[in-house]
Design a protein around this motif. Structure first.
Motif, PDB file in Angstrom:
ATOM      1  N   UNK A  57       7.430   4.058   4.343  1.00 45.71           N
ATOM      2  CA  UNK A  57       5.978   4.099   4.491  1.00 45.71           C
ATOM      3  C   UNK A  57       5.452   2.688   4.729  1.00 45.71           C
ATOM      4  N   UNK A  58       4.804   2.491   5.878  1.00 43.13           N
ATOM      5  CA  UNK A  58       4.269   1.195   6.243  1.00 43.13           C
ATOM      6  C   UNK A  58       2.767   1.149   5.994  1.00 43.13           C
ATOM      7  N   UNK A  59       2.271  -0.028   5.708  1.00 42.42           N
ATOM      8  CA  UNK A  59       0.854  -0.191   5.394  1.00 42.42           C
ATOM      9  C   UNK A  59      -0.035   0.231   6.560  1.00 42.42           C
ATOM     10  N   UNK A  60       0.436   0.015   7.797  1.00 41.51           N
ATOM     11  CA  UNK A  60      -0.384   0.328   8.951  1.00 41.51           C
ATOM     12  C   UNK A  60      -0.328   1.795   9.365  1.00 41.51           C
ATOM     13  N   UNK A  61       0.476   2.602   8.684  1.00 37.22           N
ATOM     14  CA  UNK A  61       0.530   4.031   9.014  1.00 37.22           C
ATOM     15  C   UNK A  61      -0.832   4.680   8.796  1.00 37.22           C
TER      16      UNK A  61
END
Length: 368
Positions: A57-61
């Motif tokens: 899970x990436x912050x920009x998702x």
């Protein structure tokens, strides 16, 4: 005038709120290349292992971005961390670029294109162990063999020619425990020069005495510097957070080897050696390269690398993924038979699961 005030004046007082555009995440393919690079030369099963990176899970998702973990990781081999922040992350592409950024201008061959694959393991003090045998090997020989397998493709040698006094260490007595400690950074500058080993080759040293990173900080199990191509770790017997004056043994008291102690040593040795190959702390998955703030935290983290960190190490050393996991399983089973521990038992179960995932024989595991 701030940038925001300038923008307001230019736009007639209208403020435009910047938003993050996940330009590299528009498709699964671009997301995969961002995290683990091009996988074209790997077998389908090895590609599938690396593609489990898609479940992180990436912050920009976007909030509605859902990557089906059951599809990419049906065996639940890797546990994603809550959110990988922008700062502090290191994808495969970032790791690879670090070699280009630190090479000389116009130089065709970087440290990555022609990696030096030789590591020297230096035990610097006498280790007061009640039992120094693991099978037919000494403790030091077993750690060396484990490093050989974990870092398959790396030549690992034991060098016993030096004592810790040869390196003129800076030491102190900890203000709470009263136990002796060595300053880590002093070893960076002289491990190669005093040992006489080439500066192009890697060194990992082991001390009986505890370590500390700076005057302001209490304790560290180990540290490594890829700039100096060396690292050092200790048995970490007197961590201040868990130190008990009534129960603590003397500094020279014999230590009884247990499965948990050996687990701790292997965890720290592999973690710090990975740093030598420019792997930073992992923020994507529960991983051997996670940062830790205590001995307890360090020893509860996994022994093995997540897909993103594994991709970096495989690119550097060029080992076969399946063959390496098989060799690790055999070595862990030998250790578990003589020094059983719950952590090693879980590690063996995990290795069996990942080998089941990689069940196809005769994989072509090319190097990218």
């Amino acid at each position: 005038m701030s940038v925001l005030q300038i923008c307001k004046s230019i736009r007639g007082g209208i403020t435009y709120k910047p938003r993050t555009m996940p330009c590299c995440l528009q498709s699964l393919g671009s997301r995969r290349r961002y995290l683990v690079g091009d996988l074209g030369n790997y077998s389908p099963t090895v590609q599938a292992l690396f593609e489990i990176c898609l479940t992180c899970r990436l912050k920009e998702d976007q909030e509605d971005s859902i990557f089906d973990a059951s599809r990419h990781d049906p065996g639940n081999l890797f546990v994603p961390l809550p959110v990988a922040p922008f700062y502090g992350r290191q994808t495969f592409r970032m790791w690879r670029a670090s070699f280009d950024l630190t090479s000389l201008p116009f130089r065709k061959n970087t440290e990555l294109s022609r990696p030096v694959k030789k590591l020297h393991f230096l035990p610097l003090e006498a280790f007061h162990l009640k039992k120094d045998k693991i099978g037919d090997q000494t403790f030091v020989q077993f750690v060396c063999q484990f490093l050989c397998v974990f870092f398959s493709g790396l030549e690992v040698n034991v060098k016993n020619d030096n004592e810790v006094a040869d390196f003129d260490p800076i030491e102190r007595r900890h203000r709470e425990t009263g136990r002796r400690q060595f300053l880590v950074s002093k070893f960076y500058t002289n491990l190669h020069s005093v040992s006489g080993l080439p500066n192009s080759e890697y060194i990992v040293a082991l001390t009986w005495t505890d370590l500390y990173p700076s005057e302001e900080l209490n304790f560290v199990l180990g540290e490594a510097s890829h700039w100096h191509k060396c690292g050092i770790f200790s048995f970490g017997r007197f961590e201040p957070q868990t130190f008990d004056h009534e129960l603590a043994p003397n500094e020279e008291s014999d230590l009884e080897l247990t499965g948990d102690i050996i687990w701790k040593m292997l965890r720290v040795a592999t973690h710090e050696t990975c740093h030598l190959f420019r792997l930073k702390h992992c923020v994507f998955f529960s991983c051997a390269m996670n940062a830790s703030g205590s001995v307890t935290e360090a020893t509860t983290q996994p022994m093995f690398l997540c897909p993103i960190c594994l991709r970096k190490l495989q690119r550097f050393l060029g080992f076969g993924i399946t063959e390496r996991y098989r060799a690790l399983l055999g070595l862990c089973e030998v250790l578990q038979k003589e020094y059983p521990s719950e952590k090693m038992g879980k590690a063996i179960e995990w290795l069996q699961k990942v080998l089941q995932f990689l069940h196809t024989d005769n994989n072509f595991e090319g190097r990218i």
